[in-house]
Design an enzyme around this catalytic site. Structure first.
Site, short mmCIF file in Angstrom:
data_model
loop_
_atom_site.label_atom_id
_atom_site.label_comp_id
_atom_site.label_asym_id
_atom_site.label_seq_id
_atom_site.Cartn_x
_atom_site.Cartn_y
_atom_site.Cartn_z
N PRO A 57 42.28 43.64 31.68
CA PRO A 57 43.36 42.67 31.67
C PRO A 57 43.38 41.84 32.94
O PRO A 57 43.18 42.36 34.04
CB PRO A 57 44.62 43.55 31.58
CG PRO A 57 44.16 44.78 30.90
CD PRO A 57 42.74 45.01 31.37
N CYS A 58 43.61 40.54 32.78
CA CYS A 58 43.41 39.62 33.89
C CYS A 58 44.68 39.32 34.69
O CYS A 58 44.62 38.63 35.69
CB CYS A 58 42.85 38.30 33.37
SG CYS A 58 43.99 37.41 32.26
N GLN A 59 45.85 39.85 34.27
CA GLN A 59 47.10 39.46 34.92
C GLN A 59 47.09 39.72 36.43
O GLN A 59 47.65 38.96 37.21
CB GLN A 59 48.29 40.18 34.28
CG GLN A 59 48.59 39.73 32.87
CD GLN A 59 47.82 40.54 31.83
OE1 GLN A 59 46.79 41.13 32.13
NE2 GLN A 59 48.34 40.57 30.61
N TYR A 68 44.67 39.55 38.46
CA TYR A 68 43.80 38.63 39.18
C TYR A 68 44.22 37.18 39.03
O TYR A 68 43.83 36.33 39.84
CB TYR A 68 42.35 38.77 38.67
CG TYR A 68 41.79 40.17 38.73
CD1 TYR A 68 41.86 40.92 39.90
CD2 TYR A 68 41.20 40.74 37.61
CE1 TYR A 68 41.34 42.21 39.95
CE2 TYR A 68 40.67 42.03 37.66
CZ TYR A 68 40.75 42.76 38.82
OH TYR A 68 40.25 44.01 38.88
#
Length: 410
Positions: free
Chosen positions: A119-121, A123
Site C-alpha cells: 500500500p502506497c499511503q 509513501y
C-alpha cells in the site's frame, strides 16, 4: 514452451496480475487483505478458466445478472482457484499461514516470479501532507521487509515491485535506499525506472516506480519497454457509453455507439454487446452547481476551478488555502489526471467533461481510464469498485512489463 508462474502480493483487484496473465504467466497465488478485492480476484480467475475452456457464456450470464454469485462459483469455480486467493494481511503470524497455503498450491514447484506493491499511503505525498507526523510512524513504511520474506522463502528468478513516486522522497529518500540495500542483501541485483502510464497506452497521466530485481549471477537485465506513440484522447473511451444522470444505476446496458480505434486496439471492448457497472453516484444540488461551473471553466478556458473562485453561496468553509483544486474535470481532449482510490469517497476530482451530463464519472469509465477491459467485473458495489480501481496498476502497463520480462526467461 515453459509456463512461468507467479505470486502476487498486495494484489488489490488484480490489475498487475491481469497484465501478467495476458502475457502468458500463470498465477499460483494472490495475497490480499481486502475481502471485496479478493472476491473480484476470484471472479476474474474463474473468467480466465472459462475462457480457456471456451465457456465464457457462463461468465457473461453471471456479470449480466442471469445467475447468482453463489450459483456461479458453485458451478464454475474450482478449489485450486478459490484456495489460491488468500484473504490475509501480510505480516506477523499470518505469514506462516500464507506460506502453508502457497506451499500446498505449489506442490513442490519452484516459484518463477513474485510481483506486487505494498500500500502506497505511507509513501504518497498526499498521505504525508495529511498526517501530522508525515507518516513516519506508519508501519506500512516497512512492508517491503514483509515482501522480502517471500523473496527469501521462495527465491524467485525475478521480482517486480511497483509503487508511487513519493517512495523516492519519503524520509529524505532513506526508505527507498534502505529498501534497495535490503533486497541486495538477500541475494538480488536490481534497478528501477520511473514509468509513465501513457507510454503503455493508458489514457492517464500516472507516474510509477517500477523496481525489478533478479537473482545475483543470472544474465537477466532490466528490461527496455516498448512505448506506445500516444495519439488517443479520453473521448475515445467515453463516446460509446450510455449518457447518465447522477445516481443512475446501469448494472447492465447496451453500447450506444460504435467502438473506437482505441477500444479496438487495446481490446477494452471484448466482443459482447453489453457493458456492466456503468454506474454513477448521486450528488446533491450544491455539488451539481459546482460541477457545472467547473465543466464550463474547463471546456471554455481550459482552466481548473479553484475553491476561492466559487460564489460565496457555494462555499462551506473559510479555508481558501488548502486543497483548493478538489474539483477537477477529466480532460476529454487529452489524458485523464491520475486515478486514485479517493474516488471511492466522492467524485469531485473526476467530473465528467460534458455540460449535458453533470456528474462524476461512472465505475466503468474509471475502469477504462485505468485500462481494465469491459469484461472485468469488480465485486462489492459502487464504493468498493471505485476503491479497487483507484488502487490498481493499469493492466496495459503490467502486460508490457510482463512481456519484456518473459522474453528474458524463455
Amino acid at each position: 514452451m515453459k509456463e512461468f508462474n507467479f505470486i502476487d502480493l498486495f494484489s488489490g483487484a488484480g490489475g498487475l496480475s491481469e497484465g501478467f496473465i495476458k502475457a502468458g504467466f500463470k498465477p499460483l497465488a494472490h495475497v490480499e487483505i481486502d475481502k471485496k478485492a479478493c472476491e473480484t480476484l476470484e471472479t476474474r480467475l474463474v473468467y480466465h478458466k472459462l475462457d480457456s475452456e471456451n465457456r465464457l457464456q457462463n461468465y457473461y450470464d453471471y456479470i449480466s445478472g442471469k445467475i447468482s454469485r453463489v450459483d456461479f462459483l458453485t458451478d464454475f469455480s474450482r478449489p485450486e482457484i478459490s484456495n489460491s486467493v488468500i484473504n490475509f494481511q501480510i505480516g506477523g503470524k499470518n505469514n506462516k499461514i500464507i506460506f502453508e497455503r502457497i506451499d500446498k498450491l505449489a506442490k513442490g514447484r519452484k516459484i518463477d516470479l513474485i510481483i506486487g506493491g505494498p500500500p502506497c499511503q505511507a509513501y504518497s505525498l498526499v498521505g504525508r501532507s495529511r498526517d501530522k507526523n508525515g507518516m513516519k510512524n506508519d508501519p506500512r513504511n516497512f512492508l517491503y521487509k514483509e515482501y522480502a520474506k517471500f523473496l527469501k522463502k521462495y527465491e524467485p528468478k525475478v521480482f517486480v515491485f511497483e509503487n508511487v513516486m513519493g517512495l523516492i522522497t519519503a524520509e529524505k529518500g532513506s526508505y527507498f535506499k534502505n529498501m534497495q540495500a535490503y533486497f541486495k542483501r538477500i541475494g538480488y541485483e536490481l534497478n528501477y525506472t520511473i514509468q509513465k502510464s501513457e507510454h503503455f497506452g493508458v489514457l492517464q497521466k500516472r507516474r510509477r516506480i517500477i523496481l525489478i530485481g533478479w537473482k545475483k549471477g543470472s544474465d537477466f537485465k532490466y528490461p527496455v519497454f516498448n512505448k506506445v506513440k500516444q495519439q488517443f484522447k479520453t473521448s475515445q473511451i467515453f463516446s460509446d457509453l450510455k449518457k447518465l444522470k447522477p445516481g443512475e444505476q446501469n448494472n447492465v446496458t447496451k453500447y450506444t455507439n460504435q467502438t473506437t480505434t482505441y477500444l479496438e486496439k487495446f481490446e477494452l471492448r471484448n466482443g459482447v454487446d453489453f457493458v456492466t457497472q456503468h454506474i454513477a453516484r448521486p450528488h446533491n444540488e450544491r455539488d451539481l452547481s459546482i460541477y457545472k461551473i467547473a465543466i464550463n471553466k474547463w471546456l471554455t478556458k481550459t482552466e481548473r476551478l479553484k475553491y476561492p473562485d466559487l460564489p460565496n453561496k457555494l462555499k462551506t468553509h473559510k479555508n481558501e488555502n488548502s486543497f483548493v483544486d478538489r474539483f477537477k474535470v477529466v480532460d476529454i481532449n487529452g489524458l485523464s489526471h491520475t486515478m486514485v482510490a479517493h474516488i471511492a469517497k466522492d467524485g469531485h476530482h473526476y467530473i465528467y467533461p460534458d455540460t449535458k451530463q453533470v456528474r462524476s464519472i461512472s465505475v466503468r469509465e474509471a475502469a477504462r481510464i485505468q485500462s481494465f477491459p469491459d469484461d472485468y467485473f469488480f465485486e462489492g458495489g459502487r464504493t468498493a469498485a471505485f476503491r479497487q480501481i483507484g488502487n490498481a496498476v493499469p493492466p496495459l502497463m503490467a502486460k508490457e512489463i510482463a512481456t519484456q520480462i518473459k522474453k528474458q526467461l524463455i
